[in-house]
Design a protein around this motif. Structure first.
Motif, PDB file in Angstrom:
ATOM      1  N   ILE A 151       0.855  -1.187   0.000  1.00 50.34           N
ATOM      2  CA  ILE A 151       0.000   0.000   0.000  1.00 50.34           C
ATOM      3  C   ILE A 151       0.894   1.240   0.000  1.00 50.34           C
ATOM      4  N   PRO A 152       1.098   1.853  -1.165  1.00 56.15           N
ATOM      5  CA  PRO A 152       2.014   2.987  -1.247  1.00 56.15           C
ATOM      6  C   PRO A 152       1.397   4.336  -0.841  1.00 56.15           C
ATOM      7  N   GLY A 153       0.881   4.405   0.361  1.00 55.37           N
ATOM      8  CA  GLY A 153       0.535   5.686   0.938  1.00 55.37           C
ATOM      9  C   GLY A 153      -0.893   6.154   0.802  1.00 55.37           C
ATOM     10  N   ASP A 154      -1.177   7.246   1.553  1.00 53.56           N
ATOM     11  CA  ASP A 154      -2.499   7.856   1.674  1.00 53.56           C
ATOM     12  C   ASP A 154      -3.536   6.822   2.095  1.00 53.56           C
ATOM     13  N   ILE A 155      -3.304   6.276   3.260  1.00 54.75           N
ATOM     14  CA  ILE A 155      -4.147   5.208   3.793  1.00 54.75           C
ATOM     15  C   ILE A 155      -5.314   5.775   4.595  1.00 54.75           C
ATOM     16  N   SER A 156      -5.031   6.785   5.421  1.00 51.31           N
ATOM     17  CA  SER A 156      -6.046   7.302   6.333  1.00 51.31           C
ATOM     18  C   SER A 156      -6.049   8.825   6.332  1.00 51.31           C
ATOM     19  N   TRP A 157      -7.246   9.409   6.468  1.00 53.45           N
ATOM     20  CA  TRP A 157      -7.367  10.851   6.626  1.00 53.45           C
ATOM     21  C   TRP A 157      -7.164  11.279   8.071  1.00 53.45           C
ATOM     22  N   LYS A 185      -0.724 -10.074   4.579  1.00 54.18           N
ATOM     23  CA  LYS A 185       0.209  -9.150   5.216  1.00 54.18           C
ATOM     24  C   LYS A 185       0.218  -7.862   4.410  1.00 54.18           C
ATOM     25  N   LYS A 186       0.341  -6.725   5.101  1.00 58.45           N
ATOM     26  CA  LYS A 186       0.339  -5.431   4.421  1.00 58.45           C
ATOM     27  C   LYS A 186       1.684  -4.731   4.630  1.00 58.45           C
ATOM     28  N   VAL A 187       2.295  -4.323   3.535  1.00 58.04           N
ATOM     29  CA  VAL A 187       3.509  -3.517   3.565  1.00 58.04           C
ATOM     30  C   VAL A 187       3.122  -2.132   3.083  1.00 58.04           C
ATOM     31  N   PHE A 188       3.290  -1.125   3.935  1.00 58.58           N
ATOM     32  CA  PHE A 188       2.834   0.200   3.530  1.00 58.58           C
ATOM     33  C   PHE A 188       3.910   1.249   3.764  1.00 58.58           C
ATOM     34  N   LEU A 189       3.793   2.324   2.997  1.00 58.51           N
ATOM     35  CA  LEU A 189       4.654   3.479   3.200  1.00 58.51           C
ATOM     36  C   LEU A 189       3.796   4.727   3.291  1.00 58.51           C
ATOM     37  N   ARG A 190       4.387   5.777   3.787  1.00 60.34           N
ATOM     38  CA  ARG A 190       3.673   7.016   4.039  1.00 60.34           C
ATOM     39  C   ARG A 190       3.382   7.764   2.748  1.00 60.34           C
ATOM     40  N   MET A 247       6.510   3.649  -4.518  1.00 56.62           N
ATOM     41  CA  MET A 247       6.532   5.070  -4.160  1.00 56.62           C
ATOM     42  C   MET A 247       5.108   5.598  -4.128  1.00 56.62           C
ATOM     43  N   HIS A 248       4.890   6.624  -3.326  1.00 61.76           N
ATOM     44  CA  HIS A 248       3.559   7.240  -3.343  1.00 61.76           C
ATOM     45  C   HIS A 248       3.422   8.172  -4.549  1.00 61.76           C
ATOM     46  N   GLU A 280      20.188   2.852 -11.546  1.00 62.55           N
ATOM     47  CA  GLU A 280      21.507   2.606 -10.968  1.00 62.55           C
ATOM     48  C   GLU A 280      21.531   1.315 -10.159  1.00 62.55           C
ATOM     49  N   TYR A 281      20.425   1.018  -9.487  1.00 61.70           N
ATOM     50  CA  TYR A 281      20.356  -0.169  -8.631  1.00 61.70           C
ATOM     51  C   TYR A 281      19.694  -1.361  -9.329  1.00 61.70           C
ATOM     52  N   GLY A 282      19.463  -1.242 -10.615  1.00 66.42           N
ATOM     53  CA  GLY A 282      18.945  -2.375 -11.371  1.00 66.42           C
ATOM     54  C   GLY A 282      17.492  -2.706 -11.134  1.00 66.42           C
ATOM     55  N   VAL A 283      16.703  -1.714 -10.734  1.00 63.43           N
ATOM     56  CA  VAL A 283      15.273  -1.939 -10.498  1.00 63.43           C
ATOM     57  C   VAL A 283      14.563  -2.195 -11.835  1.00 63.43           C
ATOM     58  N   LYS A 284      13.675  -3.184 -11.847  1.00 58.76           N
ATOM     59  CA  LYS A 284      12.937  -3.523 -13.061  1.00 58.76           C
ATOM     60  C   LYS A 284      11.441  -3.261 -12.949  1.00 58.76           C
ATOM     61  N   LYS A 285      10.953  -2.971 -11.732  1.00 57.67           N
ATOM     62  CA  LYS A 285       9.510  -2.759 -11.574  1.00 57.67           C
ATOM     63  C   LYS A 285       9.274  -1.707 -10.495  1.00 57.67           C
ATOM     64  N   CYS A 286       8.315  -0.815 -10.747  1.00 55.95           N
ATOM     65  CA  CYS A 286       7.973   0.244  -9.798  1.00 55.95           C
ATOM     66  C   CYS A 286       6.473   0.476  -9.812  1.00 55.95           C
ATOM     67  N   ILE A 287       5.876   0.577  -8.621  1.00 57.19           N
ATOM     68  CA  ILE A 287       4.464   0.932  -8.508  1.00 57.19           C
ATOM     69  C   ILE A 287       4.352   2.273  -7.794  1.00 57.19           C
ATOM     70  N   TYR A 288       3.287   3.018  -8.109  1.00 52.97           N
ATOM     71  CA  TYR A 288       3.091   4.318  -7.475  1.00 52.97           C
ATOM     72  C   TYR A 288       1.609   4.655  -7.470  1.00 52.97           C
ATOM     73  N   GLY A 289       1.262   5.751  -6.793  1.00 53.30           N
ATOM     74  CA  GLY A 289      -0.135   6.167  -6.699  1.00 53.30           C
ATOM     75  C   GLY A 289      -0.265   7.669  -6.814  1.00 53.30           C
ATOM     76  N   HIS A 290      -1.027   8.254  -5.887  1.00 55.50           N
ATOM     77  CA  HIS A 290      -1.171   9.702  -5.685  1.00 55.50           C
ATOM     78  C   HIS A 290      -2.120  10.390  -6.662  1.00 55.50           C
ATOM     79  N   LEU A 291      -2.132   9.994  -7.923  1.00 57.47           N
ATOM     80  CA  LEU A 291      -2.894  10.733  -8.924  1.00 57.47           C
ATOM     81  C   LEU A 291      -4.369  10.328  -8.922  1.00 57.47           C
ATOM     82  N   HIS A 292      -5.242  11.341  -8.964  1.00 48.87           N
ATOM     83  CA  HIS A 292      -6.687  11.107  -8.960  1.00 48.87           C
ATOM     84  C   HIS A 292      -7.366  12.002  -9.993  1.00 48.87           C
ATOM     85  N   GLY A 293      -8.561  11.593 -10.407  1.00 47.33           N
ATOM     86  CA  GLY A 293      -9.371  12.445 -11.274  1.00 47.33           C
ATOM     87  C   GLY A 293      -8.634  12.900 -12.515  1.00 47.33           C
TER      88      GLY A 293
END
Length: 234
Positions: A49-55, A75-80, A175-176, A190-203
């Protein structure tokens, strides 16, 4: 055992912040998320869960939201996210989880987790115009880039330890904010990342979404209103 992603739940069971002021798509969204979650996720699965969980403005206001999520399977892994105002420090939040017997959460903050075929790393990120000034934004972005590096250093260390045992795992960054500003993309490369998920955008912000493979990294947008309140299998 599967890994899923969903962000921007924006729950408000402990405060009055109805999301349908942003459109009818948000009508009864809590029930939509719950129904879709239960239909997919098993007890041994993991949901990122990449952020914006609770108001909730503080931990007391956020408590009912985290209880709601805790009762859901997996199990839930979340970031702010930028609206997770209740989150001050990792230690305080870990104590909050322990004191309230919320046992299904892990906090992604300057660390990394091994989950199924992935090593999960990440940070909140930032937008160019989120702060009070351009100088403030620059400072926050630099800090978030540093946190991403710290997380990826931990992830690479874990990845190499597993490789020595003959176990190969892929680094997934959560990332959020969309990571398409400043140096976030180049750090992941640089670190060889092959996959990234993100959120934040609405409407209307959905017009800025980028998905698919870009410069060697596969991007997925997992904001719940974009996914139809469904979890995305990763």
């Amino acid at each position: 055992m599967a890994v899923y992603g969903i962000s921007d739940l924006h729950f408000s069971f402990g405060t009055n912040k109805p999301m349908n002021v942003f459109g009818r798509i948000w009508d009864r969204y809590e029930e939509k998320i719950k129904k879709n979650w239960i239909s997919k996720v098993k007890a041994k699965d993991t949901v990122i869960i990449p952020g914006d969980i609770s108001w909730g403005i503080d931990l007391n206001e956020a408590l009912e939201d985290f209880k709601y999520i805790d009762r859901l399977p997996g199990k839930k892994v979340f970031l702010r996210g930028n609206h997770d105002y209740y989150f001050s420090t990792k230690t305080k939040f870990e104590n909050f989880l322990k004191e309230n017997n919320l046992n299904t959460f892990e906090i992604l903050h300057n660390n990394a987790f091994e989950v199924e075929k992935y090593i999960i790393c990440g940070t909140r990120g930032w937008g160019k115009t989120e702060g009070n000034s351009a100088d403030s934004d620059k400072r926050i972005i630099a800090r978030e880039e540093g946190r991403l590096r710290i997380s990826l250093e931990q992830g690479v260390k874990l990845k190499n330890e597993l490789l020595e045992k003959g176990i190969k795992k892929e680094i997934l960054v959560a990332m959020h904010f969309p990571p398409f500003i400043s140096n976030f993309e180049s750090i992941m490369q640089e670190y060889g990342v092959k996959k990234c998920i993100y959120g934040h955008l609405h409407g209307y912000g959905h017009a800025m979404i980028k998905e698919g493979i870009i410069n060697g990294i596969e991007y997925k947008m997992v904001s719940c209103d974009y996914t139809g309140f469904n979890l995305v299998k990763l």
